[in-house]
Design a protein around this motif. Structure first.
Motif, PDB file in Angstrom:
ATOM      1  N   SER A   1       0.853  -1.177   0.000  1.00 60.89           N
ATOM      2  CA  SER A   1       0.000   0.000   0.000  1.00 60.89           C
ATOM      3  C   SER A   1       0.894   1.234   0.000  1.00 60.89           C
ATOM      4  O   SER A   1       2.094   1.122  -0.227  1.00 60.89           O
ATOM      5  N   SER A   2       0.319   2.390   0.265  1.00 60.44           N
ATOM      6  CA  SER A   2       1.068   3.595  -0.040  1.00 60.44           C
ATOM      7  C   SER A   2       0.913   4.675   1.009  1.00 60.44           C
ATOM      8  O   SER A   2      -0.173   4.903   1.547  1.00 60.44           O
ATOM      9  N   ALA A   3       2.018   5.365   1.247  1.00 60.70           N
ATOM     10  CA  ALA A   3       2.008   6.518   2.144  1.00 60.70           C
ATOM     11  C   ALA A   3       1.471   7.747   1.424  1.00 60.70           C
ATOM     12  O   ALA A   3       1.422   8.826   1.993  1.00 60.70           O
ATOM     13  N   ARG A   4       1.104   7.615   0.160  1.00 55.70           N
ATOM     14  CA  ARG A   4       0.598   8.734  -0.616  1.00 55.70           C
ATOM     15  C   ARG A   4      -0.926   8.789  -0.631  1.00 55.70           C
ATOM     16  O   ARG A   4      -1.503   9.826  -0.857  1.00 55.70           O
ATOM     17  N   ILE A   5      -1.570   7.636  -0.474  1.00 55.30           N
ATOM     18  CA  ILE A   5      -3.028   7.594  -0.613  1.00 55.30           C
ATOM     19  C   ILE A   5      -3.705   7.861   0.739  1.00 55.30           C
ATOM     20  O   ILE A   5      -3.045   7.956   1.767  1.00 55.30           O
ATOM     21  N   THR A   6      -5.026   7.982   0.712  1.00 56.56           N
ATOM     22  CA  THR A   6      -5.758   8.415   1.909  1.00 56.56           C
ATOM     23  C   THR A   6      -5.837   7.322   2.980  1.00 56.56           C
ATOM     24  O   THR A   6      -5.542   6.149   2.719  1.00 56.56           O
ATOM     25  N   ASN A   7      -6.279   7.720   4.162  1.00 58.32           N
ATOM     26  CA  ASN A   7      -6.541   6.748   5.228  1.00 58.32           C
ATOM     27  C   ASN A   7      -7.575   5.740   4.778  1.00 58.32           C
ATOM     28  O   ASN A   7      -7.436   4.541   4.994  1.00 58.32           O
ATOM     29  N   GLU A   8      -8.642   6.249   4.157  1.00 60.25           N
ATOM     30  CA  GLU A   8      -9.726   5.393   3.723  1.00 60.25           C
ATOM     31  C   GLU A   8      -9.193   4.316   2.779  1.00 60.25           C
ATOM     32  O   GLU A   8      -9.568   3.145   2.861  1.00 60.25           O
ATOM     33  N   GLU A   9      -8.291   4.738   1.895  1.00 58.95           N
ATOM     34  CA  GLU A   9      -7.757   3.794   0.904  1.00 58.95           C
ATOM     35  C   GLU A   9      -6.781   2.808   1.521  1.00 58.95           C
ATOM     36  O   GLU A   9      -6.743   1.634   1.147  1.00 58.95           O
TER      37      GLU A   9
ATOM     38  N   PHE B   1     -14.742   5.794   6.262  1.00 64.49           N
ATOM     39  CA  PHE B   1     -14.254   6.402   7.504  1.00 64.49           C
ATOM     40  C   PHE B   1     -15.115   5.984   8.693  1.00 64.49           C
ATOM     41  O   PHE B   1     -14.598   5.745   9.793  1.00 64.49           O
ATOM     42  N   GLU B   2     -16.423   5.869   8.471  1.00 64.38           N
ATOM     43  CA  GLU B   2     -17.307   5.424   9.563  1.00 64.38           C
ATOM     44  C   GLU B   2     -16.941   4.010  10.017  1.00 64.38           C
ATOM     45  O   GLU B   2     -16.965   3.701  11.198  1.00 64.38           O
ATOM     46  N   GLU B   3     -16.568   3.147   9.053  1.00 64.71           N
ATOM     47  CA  GLU B   3     -16.141   1.793   9.434  1.00 64.71           C
ATOM     48  C   GLU B   3     -14.814   1.843  10.197  1.00 64.71           C
ATOM     49  O   GLU B   3     -14.622   1.119  11.176  1.00 64.71           O
ATOM     50  N   ILE B   4     -13.916   2.714   9.753  1.00 61.24           N
ATOM     51  CA  ILE B   4     -12.627   2.875  10.451  1.00 61.24           C
ATOM     52  C   ILE B   4     -12.876   3.248  11.915  1.00 61.24           C
ATOM     53  O   ILE B   4     -12.320   2.659  12.838  1.00 61.24           O
ATOM     54  N   ARG B   5     -13.749   4.240  12.123  1.00 62.57           N
ATOM     55  CA  ARG B   5     -14.069   4.685  13.487  1.00 62.57           C
ATOM     56  C   ARG B   5     -14.606   3.545  14.338  1.00 62.57           C
ATOM     57  O   ARG B   5     -14.285   3.420  15.519  1.00 62.57           O
ATOM     58  N   ALA B   6     -15.444   2.729  13.705  1.00 61.02           N
ATOM     59  CA  ALA B   6     -16.114   1.677  14.464  1.00 61.02           C
ATOM     60  C   ALA B   6     -15.130   0.613  14.951  1.00 61.02           C
ATOM     61  O   ALA B   6     -15.345   0.012  16.001  1.00 61.02           O
ATOM     62  N   VAL B   7     -14.051   0.374  14.212  1.00 63.50           N
ATOM     63  CA  VAL B   7     -13.135  -0.715  14.588  1.00 63.50           C
ATOM     64  C   VAL B   7     -11.798  -0.213  15.131  1.00 63.50           C
ATOM     65  O   VAL B   7     -10.942  -1.017  15.486  1.00 63.50           O
ATOM     66  N   THR B   8     -11.589   1.115  15.175  1.00 65.19           N
ATOM     67  CA  THR B   8     -10.286   1.661  15.558  1.00 65.19           C
ATOM     68  C   THR B   8     -10.444   2.609  16.744  1.00 65.19           C
ATOM     69  O   THR B   8     -10.856   3.754  16.568  1.00 65.19           O
TER      70      THR B   8
END
Lengths: 378, 540
Positions: free
Chosen positions: A347-355, B359-366
């Motif tokens: 994965s990448s330090a460039r892409i978003t948290n979501e990604e 992001f909502e899923e991230i919040r739920a598990v992190t």
């Protein structure tokens, strides 16, 4: 409130202040708009432009509110007749101090087309001002109904300097407010530019009056962002769009880990300029040369626009359907034959948290491998 | 990362960027701050120049920030543990350490004290080259400062002893109680926009998001339940620096690379390229056809930061919004969408309405992200840990106690770098960045002006070394190490110190990483980019 609280009166309102606060600071905190030109947040006030003058009851002369500390029982008027007259005079002098052709004699039209028409009519090879519509001097002239006719203009003394990739220095449009000098010395602390010469010859100089390129300038562009007129402008943005023609989108810089807050200025689906978001943490409006000027990659013709599939030593374009199907087929085949341990994801330090989150979920829950990492180690 | 986590229980910057201006003294080491983190350098420069705060720079190069320093100490490359032990030796010997803090908040002091005995400034001078008196004076300045902040970067971590170096910095901060308060701390500066976030989100072999261990059965059960899968893999994941050899050995057969260019950024490049070529199947997803993408079987075009919504977590653990400004070119898609599209074809669909839903899923598990919402960070980002929606976030870590309870001192002895200058390769080489370029230039290389400012690779050398070799400024030279050679232009610079040369790693045409040593830190798996031995010859 604490015992230290003291009050003064500004425009008839009794206002609290803490010792050390200037009249300007107290006014701004209370929504009273005293106009400024040279004042730059987070730097020591210079009182150079005098635009922020106010009338203090019992005082003999008008005072610069940016430098005058508030005092108990002080009574201040910010828009008295005397103040307005003083500001008009200052504006007229500034407009006559160089090439401020947006307000040529007798015209105060606010249409850019009118402005261009007037310039054409005036003849000569006069360039339109790149800051038209985004110039603090012009804005204040409009606010106080001032045109440029009162004093005869002084022709620019110094030629434009633009022998660098990013910044145009048009000394004819400089009003010597000193904001750029403060931005360079007190905010970025690059100590590259200073006031040079004296009196009518005064000029903002770099390294003993040399081009930026030959000085300690690192092209952070803080000076451009601080410039209230068209004296300092971004080279590329000058022709790409006028102030007011763009849409601003606030985002986080994509270069290093500082996470500077920046506004992308967009015109016709293209980023034409980037500025720091004033006052926003963590960068408080500052950017570096990459964050401010390194955005061309977004609209580069070399961007990938279609999926590619290898054929021998080269690639051919493919549809998403075909490319996704192929990837799915090959990954499944490897997984079935050699097990999920034979698959990995970078994965990448460039892409978003979501990604990144989706990437690790993809690795662990879809490919069923823990071989996932990114290049932070590199 | 691993070093700080072992000492404090958390691997991130302990304080914030804005908080730097609260410090009375800065110790900047292994960070060319003005070029790699220019905006952070402004906070330090302002404090020093305008407020009279003190700055100590310890770096093998006379970098720009050293001009602002009260003291610049120059260690031989790869000797960081030695000078840090030397400073602590002085602080303990002269009774300048914070006894109260050490007793109340830390463990392991006795063992450290024992190890430090051997590191008198005189002994350390022999290893590092730093004059004993200067080291002792720097130690006193740090110990006596009201508030002292340590700032470091890859110059500390990219060594075979990187983890030891970081632990030593943590030792120093704890010894003087310079942690857990405004203007103090141990502050690693992250080099890429979302390194912090990639780690936080579990793009690491051993942890899920929020550093929940994969080896922990409860964590696995929790994530499996949240993700609706029967079970999750238990085998130990490989780091990137382990994946490359595994690929070469034929054990790793399929690799999916997102937005990275290891074919230029990895140590000992020849080896990386060979490894990637051995793969049965390589997918690369990127915005450009990078050197790495050119080796792929399938390339997916992705959207860049300005073309999508989401969040980045910066070096100070602040989670901030990323917003869409323009449409992606052609058929390019957001990286997460591509992964979801592929997952569907692999029979395990990942479906999200949009970035906010992820992001909502991230919040739920992190747990550390649980209190952060898009609405809360609309105007200003929040620092994790932020456990609930009422929590204001955590700008300063370890205030009352360390994340692991008591801070752990590690007694560490100096180990020399994996390769040192010798008769055949008499110069040290260190690598790094220059201000106008970034990483492998995938992005900055597209801006003409940035290329004009920094057009090509170079080898920076001191005037003394250049004269001794009989080379003129600007001539082409061949730089050779035991692993390879490149031809670059010679740049005589006052930044360079006799015996050590520097090459930026940005340029694929003269890739510094053809020379660097892939010897790894045993814990972190970070290659020793910052030290290897080279020789210079006239280019053919």
């Amino acid at each position: 409130m604490s015992q230290q609280t003291q009050t003064l009166t500004i425009d008839g309102k009794e206002l609290e202040f803490t010792p050390g606060e200037t009249i300007l600071e107290v006014a701004r905190r209370n929504g009273i708009d005293i106009p400024t030109l040279c004042h730059l947040k987070r730097t020591a006030p210079t009182g150079a432009c005098r635009m922020c003058v106010v009338e203090v009851q019992g005082g003999r002369a008008l005072v610069a509110s940016c430098a005058m500390p508030a005092a108990p029982r002080m009574v201040v008027a910010t828009e008295s007749e005397k103040v307005i007259e003083a500001r008009k005079l200052i504006l007229q002098l500034l407009l006559a101090s160089g090439n401020h052709n947006c307000l040529v004699k007798g015209s105060d039209g606010k249409s850019y087309d009118d402005y261009l028409a007037r310039l054409r009519k005036a003849g000569g090879n006069v360039q339109p001002c790149p800051a038209w519509g985004g110039c603090r001097l012009q804005e204040l002239a409009w606010r106080y109904g001032v045109t440029g006719g009162r004093f005869s203009p002084t022709p620019p003394r110094y030629p434009i300097e633009d022998v660098n990739p990013f910044i145009v220095r048009d000394f004819g449009r400089c009003i010597l407010c000193g904001r750029c000098v403060q931005a360079c010395n007190e905010i970025q602390v690059n100590q590259a530019i200073h006031f040079g010469y004296r009196g009518a010859k005064a000029k903002i100089i770099a390294a003993g009056d040399r081009p930026y390129r030959e000085s300690d300038c690192v092209f952070c562009g803080e000076c451009v962002q601080a410039c209230p007129t068209g004296a300092l402008t971004e080279k590329d943005a000058r022709n790409a769009a006028r102030p007011g023609e763009t849409r601003r989108v606030r985002t986080t810089c994509a270069y290093c880990g500082v996470g500077c807050q920046q506004d992308l200025h967009v015109k016709d689906n293209r980023i034409v300029k980037v500025t720091g978001v004033e006052g926003a943490k963590p960068n408080l409006g500052s950017l570096c040369v990459k964050g401010r000027f390194g955005f061309d990659f977004v609209s580069s013709p070399e961007r990938l626009t279609r999926p590619l599939i290898r054929e021998g030593d080269s690639f051919r374009e493919a549809s998403w359907e075909e490319a996704l199907d192929l990837a799915a087929r090959r990954l499944t085949a490897i997984k079935e034959k050699s097990g999920p341990e034979s698959l990995g994801v970078l994965s990448s330090a460039r892409i978003t948290n979501e990604e990144n989150y989706v990437a690790q979920k993809f690795a662990r829950a879809v490919l069923e491998t823990n071989h996932i990492d990114h290049c932070a180690r590199l | 990362m691993a070093g700080l986590a072992a000492s404090f229980g958390s691997g991130a910057m302990t304080n914030t960027i804005g908080d730097l201006e609260e410090a009375d003294l800065f110790l900047v080491t292994g960070s060319n701050t003005t070029e790699t983190h220019p905006v952070i350098s402004t906070f330090i420069k302002r404090a020093v120049v305008l407020q009279g705060k003190k700055l100590i720079v310890v770096d093998p190069r006379r970098i720009v920030i050293a001009r602002y320093a009260e003291r610049w100490l120059r260690p031989r490359p790869g000797t960081d543990v030695a000078w840090l032990n030397g400073m602590m030796h002085v602080i303990v010997a002269e009774g300048l350490y914070n006894r109260e803090f050490v007793e109340a908040r830390t463990a392991g002091f006795e063992a450290l004290q024992k190890t430090l005995e051997a590191y008198s400034p005189a002994a350390v001078e022999k290893i590092t080259g730093i004059p004993a008196a200067e080291l002792a004076e720097a130690a006193r300045l740090y110990a006596r400062a009201g508030r002292a902040s340590i700032v470091y970067c890859m110059g500390i971590t990219q060594h075979t002893t990187g983890t030891d170096n970081v632990k030593s910095l943590a030792n120093l901060a704890m010894l003087c109680g310079h942690i857990g308060k405004p203007g103090t701390g141990v502050n690693p500066l992250r080099g890429q926009n979302n390194v912090q976030g990639a780690c936080d989100m579990g793009a690491l072999p051993d942890v899920f998001s929020g550093y929940q261990k994969v080896a922990d059965e409860n964590a696995r059960k929790k994530m499996a339940a949240a993700w609706g899968v029967g079970r999750l893999p238990t085998f130990a994941g490989m780091k990137v620096t382990e994946m490359m050899p595994a690929a070469l050995a034929g054990k790793l057969k399929g690799l999916y690379i997102i937005g990275e260019n290891p074919a230029v950024s990895d140590a000992d490049l020849g080896h990386v390229e060979k490894s990637l070529r051995r793969l049965e199947f390589l997918v690369v997803q990127d915005i450009f056809l990078t050197e790495t993408a050119k080796l792929a079987h399938v390339v997916f075009p992705s959207a860049c930061f300005a073309e999508k919504e989401g969040t980045f977590s910066n070096t100070e653990r602040r989670v901030q919004r990323v917003r869409k400004a323009v449409e992606p070119p052609g058929e390019a898609r957001a990286d997460w969408k591509i992964l979801c599209d592929l997952a569907a074809r692999l029979g395990r669909p990942l479906a999200y309405a949009d970035e906010r839903a992820i992001f909502e899923e991230i919040r739920a598990v992190t747990p550390s992200y649980a209190g952060i919402t898009y609405a809360r960070i609309e105007e200003e980002g929040l620092h994790w840990p932020c456990p609930n929606e009422e929590h204001p976030g955590t700008p300063i870590l370890h205030r009352e106690q360390f994340t692991i309870g008591k801070g752990v001192f590690h007694a560490i002895d100096y180990r020399p770098p994996a390769e040192e200058a010798d008769a055949d390769y008499p110069l040290f080489l260190t690598t790094g960045r220059v201000l106008p370029q970034y990483h492998t230039r995938t992005m900055t290389g597209q801006t003409e002006g940035l290329n004009e400012l920094a057009p090509e690779s170079f080898v920076e050398i001191s005037l003394e070394d250049a004269r001794a070799l009989g080379f003129d400024d600007g001539c082409l030279v061949r730089v050779a190490s035991r692993r390879g050679s490149i031809t670059v232009r010679l740049k005589v610079s006052p930044n360079a110190v006799q015996g050590t040369v520097f090459i930026p790693f940005h340029y694929a045409q003269a890739a510094a990483n053809r020379l660097t040593n892939a010897a790894l830190d045993p814990v972190c798996g970070i290659p020793e980019f910052k030290v290897c031995a080279v020789r210079l010859e006239k280019a053919a």
